[in-house]
Design a protein around this motif. Sequence first.
Motif, PDB file in Angstrom:
ATOM      1  N   ALA A  53      29.195  55.425   9.612  1.00  0.00           N
ATOM      2  CA  ALA A  53      29.570  54.674   8.408  1.00  0.00           C
ATOM      3  C   ALA A  53      28.364  54.498   7.486  1.00  0.00           C
ATOM      4  O   ALA A  53      28.483  54.653   6.269  1.00  0.00           O
ATOM      5  CB  ALA A  53      30.159  53.316   8.786  1.00  0.00           C
ATOM      6  N   ARG A  54      27.198  54.209   8.064  1.00  0.00           N
ATOM      7  CA  ARG A  54      25.981  54.083   7.254  1.00  0.00           C
ATOM      8  C   ARG A  54      25.648  55.407   6.568  1.00  0.00           C
ATOM      9  O   ARG A  54      25.279  55.435   5.389  1.00  0.00           O
ATOM     10  CB  ARG A  54      24.795  53.643   8.125  1.00  0.00           C
ATOM     11  CG  ARG A  54      24.654  52.162   8.216  1.00  0.00           C
ATOM     12  CD  ARG A  54      23.322  51.779   8.873  1.00  0.00           C
ATOM     13  NE  ARG A  54      23.606  50.717   9.804  1.00  0.00           N
ATOM     14  CZ  ARG A  54      23.618  50.812  11.127  1.00  0.00           C
ATOM     15  NH1 ARG A  54      23.292  51.929  11.716  1.00  0.00           N
ATOM     16  NH2 ARG A  54      23.923  49.782  11.881  1.00  0.00           N
ATOM     17  N   SER A  55      25.783  56.500   7.313  1.00  0.00           N
ATOM     18  CA  SER A  55      25.503  57.817   6.743  1.00  0.00           C
ATOM     19  C   SER A  55      26.464  58.137   5.608  1.00  0.00           C
ATOM     20  O   SER A  55      26.064  58.681   4.572  1.00  0.00           O
ATOM     21  CB  SER A  55      25.605  58.903   7.821  1.00  0.00           C
ATOM     22  OG  SER A  55      24.608  58.742   8.786  1.00  0.00           O
ATOM     23  N   LEU A  56      27.725  57.796   5.772  1.00  0.00           N
ATOM     24  CA  LEU A  56      28.720  58.045   4.729  1.00  0.00           C
ATOM     25  C   LEU A  56      28.447  57.183   3.491  1.00  0.00           C
ATOM     26  O   LEU A  56      28.589  57.656   2.364  1.00  0.00           O
ATOM     27  CB  LEU A  56      30.127  57.792   5.259  1.00  0.00           C
ATOM     28  CG  LEU A  56      30.626  58.789   6.298  1.00  0.00           C
ATOM     29  CD1 LEU A  56      31.927  58.310   6.928  1.00  0.00           C
ATOM     30  CD2 LEU A  56      30.796  60.167   5.688  1.00  0.00           C
ATOM     31  N   ASN A  57      28.040  55.947   3.711  1.00  0.00           N
ATOM     32  CA  ASN A  57      27.697  55.071   2.589  1.00  0.00           C
ATOM     33  C   ASN A  57      26.475  55.621   1.843  1.00  0.00           C
ATOM     34  O   ASN A  57      26.447  55.654   0.611  1.00  0.00           O
ATOM     35  CB  ASN A  57      27.438  53.652   3.083  1.00  0.00           C
ATOM     36  CG  ASN A  57      27.280  52.662   1.949  1.00  0.00           C
ATOM     37  OD1 ASN A  57      27.890  52.808   0.900  1.00  0.00           O
ATOM     38  ND2 ASN A  57      26.450  51.666   2.145  1.00  0.00           N
ATOM     39  N   LYS A  58      25.491  56.069   2.591  1.00  0.00           N
ATOM     40  CA  LYS A  58      24.291  56.654   1.994  1.00  0.00           C
ATOM     41  C   LYS A  58      24.666  57.909   1.194  1.00  0.00           C
ATOM     42  O   LYS A  58      24.181  58.112   0.077  1.00  0.00           O
ATOM     43  CB  LYS A  58      23.286  56.997   3.096  1.00  0.00           C
ATOM     44  CG  LYS A  58      21.962  57.497   2.605  1.00  0.00           C
ATOM     45  CD  LYS A  58      21.019  57.720   3.779  1.00  0.00           C
ATOM     46  CE  LYS A  58      19.702  58.297   3.336  1.00  0.00           C
ATOM     47  NZ  LYS A  58      18.808  58.551   4.471  1.00  0.00           N
ATOM     48  N   LEU A  59      25.550  58.722   1.756  1.00  0.00           N
ATOM     49  CA  LEU A  59      26.005  59.931   1.077  1.00  0.00           C
ATOM     50  C   LEU A  59      26.736  59.585  -0.219  1.00  0.00           C
ATOM     51  O   LEU A  59      26.506  60.205  -1.260  1.00  0.00           O
ATOM     52  CB  LEU A  59      26.911  60.752   1.998  1.00  0.00           C
ATOM     53  CG  LEU A  59      27.569  61.967   1.364  1.00  0.00           C
ATOM     54  CD1 LEU A  59      26.526  62.967   0.880  1.00  0.00           C
ATOM     55  CD2 LEU A  59      28.515  62.618   2.364  1.00  0.00           C
ATOM     56  N   LEU A  60      27.606  58.591  -0.176  1.00  0.00           N
ATOM     57  CA  LEU A  60      28.325  58.165  -1.370  1.00  0.00           C
ATOM     58  C   LEU A  60      27.344  57.771  -2.472  1.00  0.00           C
ATOM     59  O   LEU A  60      27.473  58.195  -3.615  1.00  0.00           O
ATOM     60  CB  LEU A  60      29.255  56.994  -1.054  1.00  0.00           C
ATOM     61  CG  LEU A  60      29.967  56.376  -2.250  1.00  0.00           C
ATOM     62  CD1 LEU A  60      30.934  57.364  -2.887  1.00  0.00           C
ATOM     63  CD2 LEU A  60      30.701  55.112  -1.833  1.00  0.00           C
ATOM     64  N   ASN A  61      26.341  56.991  -2.121  1.00  0.00           N
ATOM     65  CA  ASN A  61      25.342  56.562  -3.101  1.00  0.00           C
ATOM     66  C   ASN A  61      24.526  57.744  -3.631  1.00  0.00           C
ATOM     67  O   ASN A  61      24.228  57.818  -4.819  1.00  0.00           O
ATOM     68  CB  ASN A  61      24.436  55.492  -2.502  1.00  0.00           C
ATOM     69  CG  ASN A  61      25.129  54.164  -2.399  1.00  0.00           C
ATOM     70  OD1 ASN A  61      25.531  53.588  -3.397  1.00  0.00           O
ATOM     71  ND2 ASN A  61      25.307  53.671  -1.187  1.00  0.00           N
ATOM     72  N   GLN A  62      24.198  58.667  -2.748  1.00  0.00           N
ATOM     73  CA  GLN A  62      23.434  59.852  -3.144  1.00  0.00           C
ATOM     74  C   GLN A  62      24.248  60.712  -4.111  1.00  0.00           C
ATOM     75  O   GLN A  62      23.733  61.148  -5.147  1.00  0.00           O
ATOM     76  CB  GLN A  62      23.068  60.660  -1.898  1.00  0.00           C
ATOM     77  CG  GLN A  62      22.331  61.946  -2.179  1.00  0.00           C
ATOM     78  CD  GLN A  62      22.094  62.749  -0.905  1.00  0.00           C
ATOM     79  OE1 GLN A  62      22.106  62.220   0.204  1.00  0.00           O
ATOM     80  NE2 GLN A  62      21.886  64.038  -1.064  1.00  0.00           N
ATOM     81  N   LEU A  63      25.515  60.948  -3.790  1.00  0.00           N
ATOM     82  CA  LEU A  63      26.366  61.758  -4.662  1.00  0.00           C
ATOM     83  C   LEU A  63      26.591  61.075  -6.008  1.00  0.00           C
ATOM     84  O   LEU A  63      26.576  61.723  -7.054  1.00  0.00           O
ATOM     85  CB  LEU A  63      27.702  62.057  -3.978  1.00  0.00           C
ATOM     86  CG  LEU A  63      27.634  63.005  -2.784  1.00  0.00           C
ATOM     87  CD1 LEU A  63      28.981  63.073  -2.085  1.00  0.00           C
ATOM     88  CD2 LEU A  63      27.176  64.390  -3.212  1.00  0.00           C
ATOM     89  N   ALA A  64      26.788  59.768  -5.982  1.00  0.00           N
ATOM     90  CA  ALA A  64      26.973  59.021  -7.231  1.00  0.00           C
ATOM     91  C   ALA A  64      25.734  59.146  -8.115  1.00  0.00           C
ATOM     92  O   ALA A  64      25.838  59.327  -9.331  1.00  0.00           O
ATOM     93  CB  ALA A  64      27.278  57.560  -6.933  1.00  0.00           C
ATOM     94  N   LYS A  65      24.572  59.092  -7.494  1.00  0.00           N
ATOM     95  CA  LYS A  65      23.314  59.225  -8.249  1.00  0.00           C
ATOM     96  C   LYS A  65      23.195  60.634  -8.826  1.00  0.00           C
ATOM     97  O   LYS A  65      22.840  60.803  -9.993  1.00  0.00           O
ATOM     98  CB  LYS A  65      22.125  58.913  -7.330  1.00  0.00           C
ATOM     99  CG  LYS A  65      20.801  58.888  -8.034  1.00  0.00           C
ATOM    100  CD  LYS A  65      19.690  58.479  -7.080  1.00  0.00           C
ATOM    101  CE  LYS A  65      18.357  58.456  -7.797  1.00  0.00           C
ATOM    102  NZ  LYS A  65      17.259  58.104  -6.900  1.00  0.00           N
ATOM    103  N   GLU A  66      23.506  61.651  -8.010  1.00  0.00           N
ATOM    104  CA  GLU A  66      23.415  63.036  -8.465  1.00  0.00           C
ATOM    105  C   GLU A  66      24.343  63.311  -9.651  1.00  0.00           C
ATOM    106  O   GLU A  66      24.001  64.085 -10.542  1.00  0.00           O
ATOM    107  CB  GLU A  66      23.765  63.997  -7.324  1.00  0.00           C
ATOM    108  CG  GLU A  66      22.678  64.137  -6.296  1.00  0.00           C
ATOM    109  CD  GLU A  66      23.071  65.049  -5.147  1.00  0.00           C
ATOM    110  OE1 GLU A  66      23.974  65.897  -5.307  1.00  0.00           O
ATOM    111  OE2 GLU A  66      22.480  64.897  -4.064  1.00  0.00           O
ATOM    112  N   TYR A  67      25.517  62.678  -9.645  1.00  0.00           N
ATOM    113  CA  TYR A  67      26.486  62.899 -10.712  1.00  0.00           C
ATOM    114  C   TYR A  67      26.336  61.909 -11.869  1.00  0.00           C
ATOM    115  O   TYR A  67      27.135  61.902 -12.793  1.00  0.00           O
ATOM    116  CB  TYR A  67      27.913  62.863 -10.162  1.00  0.00           C
ATOM    117  CG  TYR A  67      28.253  64.110  -9.379  1.00  0.00           C
ATOM    118  CD1 TYR A  67      28.617  65.279 -10.029  1.00  0.00           C
ATOM    119  CD2 TYR A  67      28.182  64.122  -7.993  1.00  0.00           C
ATOM    120  CE1 TYR A  67      28.917  66.425  -9.323  1.00  0.00           C
ATOM    121  CE2 TYR A  67      28.476  65.270  -7.267  1.00  0.00           C
ATOM    122  CZ  TYR A  67      28.843  66.417  -7.937  1.00  0.00           C
ATOM    123  OH  TYR A  67      29.130  67.553  -7.233  1.00  0.00           O
TER     124      TYR A  67
END
Length: 94
Positions: A73-87
């Motif tokens: 869940a932490r990894s998925l949350n981190k991924l969500l934030n990373q993708l949001a930043k990239e976009y």
Amino acid sequence: MKNWAQQLVTQKLKGLTVKEVLEYSKKYDIPVSKREAEAIVKALKTNKENPFDPNGRKKMFKKLAALTSKDTARSLNKLLNQLAKEYGVSHWLD
């Protein structure tokens, strides 16, 4: 425009398949078993929480942690934030 785009993202989450979850898990190096992917897909399809609302997102990831693990869940949350930043839409998660 923002609301429309958020609706698209929410629809995509609700429409994810087990195959897609497993592909994303490999692509982003987040260990997810097939059984966990099935549970994630089922949970996302019935999710009533708004992933763009901090409280809703917290509840959503809490449910995902119960289905998988806290680390996943932490990894998925981190991924969500990373993708949001990239976009360029990280402000949507505030």
